[in-house]
Motif scaffolding. Structure first.
Motif, PDB file in Angstrom:
ATOM      1  N   UNK A 202       0.825  -1.220   0.000  1.00 23.33           N
ATOM      2  CA  UNK A 202       0.000   0.000   0.000  1.00 23.33           C
ATOM      3  C   UNK A 202       0.856   1.265   0.000  1.00 23.33           C
ATOM      4  N   UNK A 203       1.787   1.443   0.942  1.00 22.58           N
ATOM      5  CA  UNK A 203       2.610   2.663   0.872  1.00 22.58           C
ATOM      6  C   UNK A 203       3.473   2.735  -0.382  1.00 22.58           C
ATOM      7  N   UNK A 204       3.857   1.590  -0.938  1.00 20.32           N
ATOM      8  CA  UNK A 204       4.642   1.598  -2.179  1.00 20.32           C
ATOM      9  C   UNK A 204       3.796   2.126  -3.328  1.00 20.32           C
ATOM     10  N   UNK A 245      -4.244  -8.136   4.471  1.00 16.63           N
ATOM     11  CA  UNK A 245      -5.319  -8.730   3.693  1.00 16.63           C
ATOM     12  C   UNK A 245      -6.296  -7.719   3.123  1.00 16.63           C
ATOM     13  N   UNK A 246      -6.098  -6.439   3.447  1.00 11.00           N
ATOM     14  CA  UNK A 246      -7.019  -5.400   2.987  1.00 11.00           C
ATOM     15  C   UNK A 246      -6.338  -4.341   2.120  1.00 11.00           C
ATOM     16  N   UNK A 247      -5.029  -4.421   1.985  1.00  9.80           N
ATOM     17  CA  UNK A 247      -4.289  -3.300   1.379  1.00  9.80           C
ATOM     18  C   UNK A 247      -4.678  -3.054  -0.074  1.00  9.80           C
ATOM     19  N   UNK A 248      -5.042  -4.104  -0.831  1.00  3.11           N
ATOM     20  CA  UNK A 248      -5.438  -3.893  -2.224  1.00  3.11           C
ATOM     21  C   UNK A 248      -6.847  -3.310  -2.325  1.00  3.11           C
ATOM     22  N   UNK A 249      -7.713  -3.644  -1.383  1.00  4.06           N
ATOM     23  CA  UNK A 249      -9.027  -2.999  -1.304  1.00  4.06           C
ATOM     24  C   UNK A 249      -8.840  -1.494  -1.090  1.00  4.06           C
ATOM     25  N   UNK A 254      -8.522   4.235  -3.066  1.00  2.62           N
ATOM     26  CA  UNK A 254      -7.731   5.466  -3.198  1.00  2.62           C
ATOM     27  C   UNK A 254      -7.398   5.788  -4.655  1.00  2.62           C
ATOM     28  N   UNK A 255      -7.856   4.959  -5.603  1.00  2.00           N
ATOM     29  CA  UNK A 255      -7.639   5.241  -7.017  1.00  2.00           C
ATOM     30  C   UNK A 255      -6.235   4.957  -7.510  1.00  2.00           C
TER      31      UNK A 255
END
Length: 403
Positions: A202-204, A245-249, A254-255
Motif C-alpha cells: 500500500x505505501x509503495x 489482507x485489505x491493502x489492495x481494497x 484510493x484510485x
C-alpha cells in the motif's frame, strides 16, 4: 647327490648375479620425519610458509570470487555495493535499487516478516555480480545497461502501524524522486522491495502514483488481499482496517489501481462469505487465475491470459511467497497447501518478461525467516525470485507517462 650339487650351484650363480645387478637405495636427505609431513598437507604445516593472518574489513563493494572472500564482510543482496539511496547526493548513481521494508505490524497470523529483508540477503549470498550469468538468461543483470545497488532498509517504528506505513511511504517517495544513472534506458529509478508483510504494498503504490499513475497489479498470492476491512479487521478503527489482507481494497478505494487489468495468480484461499468477497474483488478490478488452473492450461496459457489482460498498461508485480506450496517456501506467515512449484513461478515471471510487459516496480513479501529450515530453502527461493525480476527489469526499460 648329483641333484643336491646342482641346486647349490644354481643358488651360488643367482647370488653372484644379484650382487652384480642390485639397485642402489636412493639417499633422501629431505626424508619426512613423520607421516603428517609426508602427506599432501605436510608442506602447508610449515609455519614459515604460511602468509600472515588476514582480517576482512566490512565492505559493501562488489566481490570477485577469485580475489575476495564471498562469505565475509557485511551482507548486501548478492554482494552488491551499498548506496545510501535516500541521499540526494547519490541521485544519478543507480537505476535499480533493492530496498528492505522490515515491517510486520499488519499480519493476522504468524509474525516475524520484519526479519525478511535480512533473511533474503543471507539467502542471496550465493549470487554475485561476478557470477550473474546463468543457463536460462544471456544477460548478467548486475552488470548490464542498468546499475543495480542495495539501498538498505527504510527505517520504520515498530510501535505504531499507521506511523510506520507513513514512514515507508515517505522513504519510497524519496527513492522514487531520484534520477536514474542511465537516462537513455529509463527516466525513473525502479525498486524491488523485500518485505515485510504484504501491507507494505500500500505505501509503495501510494509513493509510485505521482510518477506512474494507475498501475495494473499482478498479485502472486494464495490469498485475495482485497478483503473489505469490515470482513478482515472488523472495521473497528483505522488502525485495524489496514493490514496484509485489505491493502489492495484500500489501494482501489484510493484510485491507485487499474480499473480492470489487475490479476491474482496462484489463488487458493478460504473466504469469509459465499459471494461478498469475490464480488468485492471484482469491484476492485481483479480477475483470478487459481492455483489449480495451472495444471489444466499450463505456463504458456497463464502467461498469455496475463498479457491479454494487462495489455500496454504499467505493471506493478507483487509476489507473496505463499503463492508457492509450503514444500518450496515453508517460511511464511499464512501458509496454504496446494501451491505452485518454484520452477513454475519462475517460468511464469520469465514469460511475462519475454512478452515485454512494462514493469515499473515490484515487491517480494511475507518471508518469515524463523520458520525456515536449516537449508534456508525459503531464503534462497526469495533471492532467486528477485534475480528473475531483475532480469525482467533489465530486459524491459520503461519510460514514464510524462516522457
Amino acid at each position: 647327490m648329483i641333484m643336491i650339487s646342482f641346486l647349490i650351484l644354481v643358488v651360488s650363480v643367482c647370488s653372484v648375479s644379484a650382487s652384480k645387478h642390485s639397485q642402489k637405495v636412493l639417499d633422501h636427505h629431505d626424508r619426512p620425519s613423520n607421516f603428517i609431513q609426508s602427506s599432501i598437507y605436510g608442506k602447508y604445516l610449515e609455519q614459515n610458509s604460511l602468509p600472515g593472518p588476514v582480517t576482512l574489513p566490512p565492505s559493501y563493494q562488489s566481490r570477485d570470487f577469485d580475489q575476495e572472500d564471498a562469505f565475509g564482510g557485511i551482507s548486501t543482496f548478492a554482494h552488491l555495493p551499498f548506496t545510501e539511496c535516500t541521499n540526494s547526493a547519490n541521485s544519478g548513481t543507480f537505476d535499480i535499487g533493492i530496498v528492505g521494508h522490515p515491517f510486520d505490524l499488519g499480519v493476522s497470523y504468524r509474525p516475524g516478516a520484519r526479519f525478511g529483508p535480512n533473511g533474503a540477503r543471507q539467502g542471496a549470498r550465493r549470487l554475485s555480480p561476478t557470477g550473474g550469468f546463468d543457463i536460462d538468461h544471456g544477460v548478467n543483470p548486475f552488470r548490464n545497461c542498468s546499475t543495480v545497488t542495495d539501498c538498505g532498509d527504510i527505517s520504520n517504528t515498530p510501535f505504531g502501524k499507521l506511523v510506520a506505513i507513513q514512514e515507508l511511504e515517505h522513504g519510497m517517495k524519496t527513492l522514487n524522486s531520484m534520477t536514474p544513472k542511465n537516462v537513455s534506458a529509463a527516466d525513473a529509478v525502479r525498486l524491488i522491495t523485500i518485505g515485510g508483510d504484504h501491507t507494505i504494498t500500500l505505501p509503495i503504490l501510494r509513493a509510485l502514483h505521482s510518477t506512474w499513475g494507475k498501475v495494473a497489479v499482478l498479485h502472486f498470492d494464495s490469498h485475495l488481499d482485497t478483503w473489505d476491512p469490515k470482513q478482515l479487521g472488523g472495521g473497528l478503527t483505522k488502525h485495524s482496517e489496514v493490514n496484509h489482507g485489505t491493502m489492495l481494497h484500500i489501494a482501489h478505494e484510493e484510485g491507485l489501481l487499474s480499473n480492470h487489468s489487475n490479476m491474482h495468480l496462484g489463488s487458493r484461499c478460504a473466504l469469509f462469505d459465499e459471494h461478498y468477497d469475490i464480488n468485492n474483488d471484482i469491484r476492485c478490478g481483479f480477475s483470478i487465475i487459481r492455483a489449480r488452473e495451472l495444471d489444466k492450461i499450463g505456463v504458456d496459457k497463464v502467461v498469455k491470459k496475463v498479457v491479454d489482460t494487462v495489455g500496454d498498461e504499467y505493471v506493478y508485480l507483487s509476489v507473496d511467497i505463499d503463492v508457492l506450496d509450503p514444500a518450496y517456501a515453508p517460511a511464511t506467515g499464512t501458509i496454504e497447501p496446494g501451491g505452485w512449484t518454484t520452477r513454475e513461478l519462475l517460468a511464469i515471471i520469465n514469460g511475462l518478461s519475454e512478452a515485454g510487459l512494462k514493469i515499473i516496480g515490484s515487491d517480494v513479501v511475507e518471508f518469515t525467516p524463523v520458520y525456515d529450515n536449516a537449508a534456508e530453502t525459503t531464503g534462497i527461493v526469495v533471492s532467486q525470485i528477485i534475480y528473475e525480476i531483475l532480469q525482467w527489469m533489465v530486459k524491459v526499460p520503461v519510460k514514464t507517462p510524462k516522457a
